[in-house]
Design a protein around this motif. Structure first.
Motif, PDB file in Angstrom:
ATOM      1  N   MET A 112      75.569  53.025 100.660  1.00 14.48           N
ATOM      2  CA  MET A 112      74.844  53.835  99.692  1.00 14.48           C
ATOM      3  C   MET A 112      74.816  55.282 100.171  1.00 14.48           C
ATOM      4  SD  MET A 112      73.226  54.107  96.855  1.00 14.48           S
ATOM      5  CE  MET A 112      73.012  52.377  96.420  1.00 14.48           C
ATOM      6  N   ARG A 113      75.427  56.171  99.409  1.00 13.12           N
ATOM      7  CA  ARG A 113      75.541  57.561  99.829  1.00 13.12           C
ATOM      8  C   ARG A 113      74.244  58.336  99.627  1.00 13.12           C
ATOM      9  NH1 ARG A 113      80.732  61.014  98.006  1.00 13.12           N
ATOM     10  NH2 ARG A 113      81.651  59.186  99.017  1.00 13.12           N
ATOM     11  N   HIS A 114      73.478  57.982  98.601  1.00  7.59           N
ATOM     12  CA  HIS A 114      72.301  58.768  98.243  1.00  7.59           C
ATOM     13  C   HIS A 114      71.014  57.985  98.475  1.00  7.59           C
ATOM     14  CE1 HIS A 114      74.849  61.822  96.433  1.00  7.59           C
ATOM     15  NE2 HIS A 114      75.507  60.864  95.820  1.00  7.59           N
ATOM     16  N   LEU A 115      69.944  58.705  98.772  1.00  9.34           N
ATOM     17  CA  LEU A 115      68.634  58.102  99.019  1.00  9.34           C
ATOM     18  C   LEU A 115      67.569  58.813  98.178  1.00  9.34           C
ATOM     19  CD1 LEU A 115      68.851  57.943 102.910  1.00  9.34           C
ATOM     20  CD2 LEU A 115      69.447  56.144 101.289  1.00  9.34           C
ATOM     21  N   PRO A 116      67.666  58.747  96.862  1.00  7.73           N
ATOM     22  CA  PRO A 116      66.735  59.524  96.036  1.00  7.73           C
ATOM     23  C   PRO A 116      65.298  59.049  96.147  1.00  7.73           C
ATOM     24  CG  PRO A 116      68.048  58.058  94.678  1.00  7.73           C
ATOM     25  CD  PRO A 116      68.646  58.036  96.047  1.00  7.73           C
ATOM     26  N   TRP A 117      65.074  57.795  96.579  1.00 13.96           N
ATOM     27  CA  TRP A 117      63.691  57.318  96.703  1.00 13.96           C
ATOM     28  C   TRP A 117      62.923  58.052  97.795  1.00 13.96           C
ATOM     29  CZ3 TRP A 117      67.943  54.093  97.626  1.00 13.96           C
ATOM     30  CH2 TRP A 117      68.247  53.873  98.969  1.00 13.96           C
ATOM     31  N   GLU A 118      63.617  58.796  98.643  1.00 15.40           N
ATOM     32  CA  GLU A 118      62.935  59.567  99.683  1.00 15.40           C
ATOM     33  C   GLU A 118      62.418  60.908  99.164  1.00 15.40           C
ATOM     34  OE1 GLU A 118      65.558  59.895 102.989  1.00 15.40           O
ATOM     35  OE2 GLU A 118      65.313  57.805 103.580  1.00 15.40           O
ATOM     36  N   GLU A 119      62.740  61.244  97.920  1.00 19.30           N
ATOM     37  CA  GLU A 119      62.386  62.556  97.385  1.00 19.30           C
ATOM     38  C   GLU A 119      61.113  62.560  96.567  1.00 19.30           C
ATOM     39  OE1 GLU A 119      65.778  63.853  95.209  1.00 19.30           O
ATOM     40  OE2 GLU A 119      67.088  63.906  96.955  1.00 19.30           O
ATOM     41  N   ALA A 120      60.836  61.472  95.824  1.00 19.58           N
ATOM     42  CA  ALA A 120      59.667  61.477  94.951  1.00 19.58           C
ATOM     43  C   ALA A 120      59.326  60.059  94.536  1.00 19.58           C
ATOM     44  CB  ALA A 120      59.933  62.319  93.701  1.00 19.58           C
ATOM     45  N   ALA A 121      58.051  59.836  94.245  1.00 25.33           N
ATOM     46  CA  ALA A 121      57.594  58.539  93.768  1.00 25.33           C
ATOM     47  C   ALA A 121      57.209  58.613  92.293  1.00 25.33           C
ATOM     48  CB  ALA A 121      56.396  58.075  94.590  1.00 25.33           C
ATOM     49  N   ASP A 122      57.572  59.690  91.637  1.00 24.80           N
ATOM     50  CA  ASP A 122      57.226  59.890  90.236  1.00 24.80           C
ATOM     51  C   ASP A 122      58.435  60.492  89.539  1.00 24.80           C
ATOM     52  OD1 ASP A 122      55.867  60.092  87.878  1.00 24.80           O
ATOM     53  OD2 ASP A 122      54.603  61.771  88.473  1.00 24.80           O
ATOM     54  N   PHE A 123      58.380  60.564  88.204  1.00 16.21           N
ATOM     55  CA  PHE A 123      59.410  61.281  87.471  1.00 16.21           C
ATOM     56  C   PHE A 123      59.421  62.740  87.895  1.00 16.21           C
ATOM     57  CE2 PHE A 123      58.228  57.987  84.265  1.00 16.21           C
ATOM     58  CZ  PHE A 123      59.448  57.341  84.218  1.00 16.21           C
ATOM     59  N   GLN A 124      60.587  63.306  88.015  1.00 11.81           N
ATOM     60  CA  GLN A 124      60.701  64.741  88.236  1.00 11.81           C
ATOM     61  C   GLN A 124      62.068  65.184  87.739  1.00 11.81           C
ATOM     62  OE1 GLN A 124      60.516  65.724  92.395  1.00 11.81           O
ATOM     63  NE2 GLN A 124      62.420  64.723  92.890  1.00 11.81           N
ATOM     64  N   ILE A 125      62.158  66.441  87.362  1.00 12.09           N
ATOM     65  CA  ILE A 125      63.458  66.959  86.936  1.00 12.09           C
ATOM     66  C   ILE A 125      64.391  67.011  88.136  1.00 12.09           C
ATOM     67  CG2 ILE A 125      64.668  68.922  85.930  1.00 12.09           C
ATOM     68  CD1 ILE A 125      62.142  69.492  84.315  1.00 12.09           C
ATOM     69  N   GLY A 126      63.930  67.620  89.216  1.00  9.86           N
ATOM     70  CA  GLY A 126      64.631  67.541  90.493  1.00  9.86           C
ATOM     71  C   GLY A 126      66.019  68.133  90.534  1.00  9.86           C
ATOM     72  N   LEU A 127      66.326  69.091  89.676  1.00  8.35           N
ATOM     73  CA  LEU A 127      67.656  69.689  89.669  1.00  8.35           C
ATOM     74  C   LEU A 127      67.779  70.710  90.790  1.00  8.35           C
ATOM     75  CD1 LEU A 127      68.071  70.139  85.830  1.00  8.35           C
ATOM     76  CD2 LEU A 127      69.597  68.787  87.282  1.00  8.35           C
ATOM     77  N   LYS A 128      68.879  70.614  91.544  1.00  7.19           N
ATOM     78  CA  LYS A 128      69.119  71.511  92.661  1.00  7.19           C
ATOM     79  C   LYS A 128      70.537  72.071  92.573  1.00  7.19           C
ATOM     80  CE  LYS A 128      66.156  68.693  95.643  1.00  7.19           C
ATOM     81  NZ  LYS A 128      66.094  67.833  96.848  1.00  7.19           N
ATOM     82  N   PRO A 129      70.728  73.342  92.933  1.00  8.22           N
ATOM     83  CA  PRO A 129      72.080  73.910  92.918  1.00  8.22           C
ATOM     84  C   PRO A 129      72.953  73.271  93.991  1.00  8.22           C
ATOM     85  CG  PRO A 129      70.394  75.625  92.989  1.00  8.22           C
ATOM     86  CD  PRO A 129      69.701  74.333  93.279  1.00  8.22           C
TER      87      PRO A 129
END
Length: 274
Positions: free
Chosen positions: A1-18
Motif C-alpha cells: 500500500m503506497r498511501h496512508l490517508p488514514w494518518e491524515e484525518a478522521a473526518d471528511f476534509q477536502i485535503g487538496l495539496k499541490p
C-alpha cells in the motif's frame, strides 16, 4: 500500500495539496488497457459515458497524457478520453463548466466505488457529492472556488480510504459485496477485508478550460499491516476516532466486529476492544 490517508484525518476534509507535475501519474500497473478494454467491451454503460460537445476537451486530455508518458498509437474509433485512460491505471473524469455549473461531461470508470458512469454523467459538483453527509453545507462552496480558480500550472492531490470485503477494483454496486459480510469468519478478517485507498488529482486543461479529475485505486488486505507496527497503529487510531458522519457514510459499522477481531489478533486491540 503506497498511501496512508488514514494518518491524515478522521473526518471528511477536502485535503487538496499541490504536487509536482512529474508526480501526476503514479503508474503501477503493467497494462491497464487489458483490464479496461474487457470492461469496455462487456459493460459499456457501467464504465464509459460522454456528454455531447465534450470531444474537444477529451482530445486535450489525450494530448496531456501523451505529453506525460510519451507518444503511443491511438486505436481508431475510440473516444479520446477513453484512449487516454487505456494508458494509465487511473480512472479519468472530465469536468466542464456548463450553465454556470461544473458538470461531469465524460468519464472512463474502471474502478468506481459503488457508482457507474451512466448514473453520474452530466451531474454537477453538488449532485455528485450529495451522498456525502454534510458536503453541501461544509464544502461545496470551497470546492466550486477551487475549480474556478485552478491554474494550469497548479496540480492538486488528495486521498481517502475505506475498508471493504472485496479485492476487486471494479465495484459498481455495494449490494453483492455487503451481502457477503456475514460469511466472513472473524479469524480470517485480515485476509477477507481490504483497505481501499483512492489517490485523486485535479488538473486544469489550459486550452479548453475544463478540469481533469483522476482517481487511482490501491488495494491491500488488512493483513498487510501486520509487519509494520507504525502503519498498523495509524490505521487502528483512524478507525477508532472516525467521526459519526464518516462512519455512517462509509458504513464502518458493518465491519466493526471483524476489524476488532483483526486488531486484537494483530496486537493492536486497545482498551476500547476494537
Amino acid at each position: 500500500m503506497r498511501h496512508l490517508p488514514w494518518e491524515e484525518a478522521a473526518d471528511f476534509q477536502i485535503g487538496l495539496k499541490p504536487i509536482a507535475l512529474a508526480d501526476w501519474l503514479e503508474g503501477g500497473e503493467a497494462d491497464a488497457a487489458v483490464r479496461k478494454d474487457a470492461l469496455f467491451a462487456r459493460h459499456l454503460g457501467l464504465v464509459w459515458a460522454e456528454a455531447e460537445g465534450s470531444r474537444q476537451a477529451q482530445e486535450e486530455v489525450l494530448e496531456m497524457v501523451g505529453a506525460a508518458l510519451g507518444p503511443a498509437p491511438v486505436p481508431a474509433g475510440l473516444p479520446p478520453l477513453y484512449a487516454a485512460s487505456r494508458r494509465v491505471p487511473d480512472d479519468l473524469c472530465l469536468m466542464e463548466k456548463r450553465d454556470s455549473q461544473w458538470r461531469l461531461t465524460a468519464l472512463s470508470l474502471s474502478a468506481g466505488s459503488f457508482f457507474t458512469a451512466e448514473e453520474v454523467i452530466g451531474r454537477s459538483l453538488a449532485e455528485l457529492h450529495d451522498p456525502v453527509t454534510g458536503f453541501g453545507e461544509r464544502f461545496l462552496v470551497r470546492v466550486q472556488r477551487i475549480f474556478d480558480g485552478l491554474r494550469p500550472e497548479l496540480l492538486l492531490e488528495r486521498r481517502n480510504w475505506t475498508v471493504l470485503n472485496s479485492d476487486a477494483l471494479h465495484t459498481p454496486s455495494s449490494a453483492p459485496i455487503r451481502a457477503r459480510i456475514g460469511e466472513i469468519d472473524a479469524t480470517t478478517a485480515g485476509r477477507a477485508l481490504n483497505l481501499r485507498v483512492e489517490r485523486q488529482t485535479l488538473r486544469r486543461l489550459p486550452r479548453t478550460g475544463g478540469v481533469l479529475f483522476t482517481i487511482r485505486v490501491w488495494l491491500a488486505p488488512l493483513d498487510s499491516l501486520r509487519g509494520d507496527p507504525v502503519r498498523l497503529a495509524g490505521f487502528a487510531r483512524a478507525w477508532r476516532s472516525a467521526t459519526p458522519q464518516l462512519r455512517a457514510y462509509k458504513r464502518f459499522e458493518l465491519y466493526d466486529d471483524l476489524v476488532a477481531s483483526f486488531l486484537r489478533d494483530a496486537g493492536a486491540g486497545g482498551a476500547s476492544g476494537l
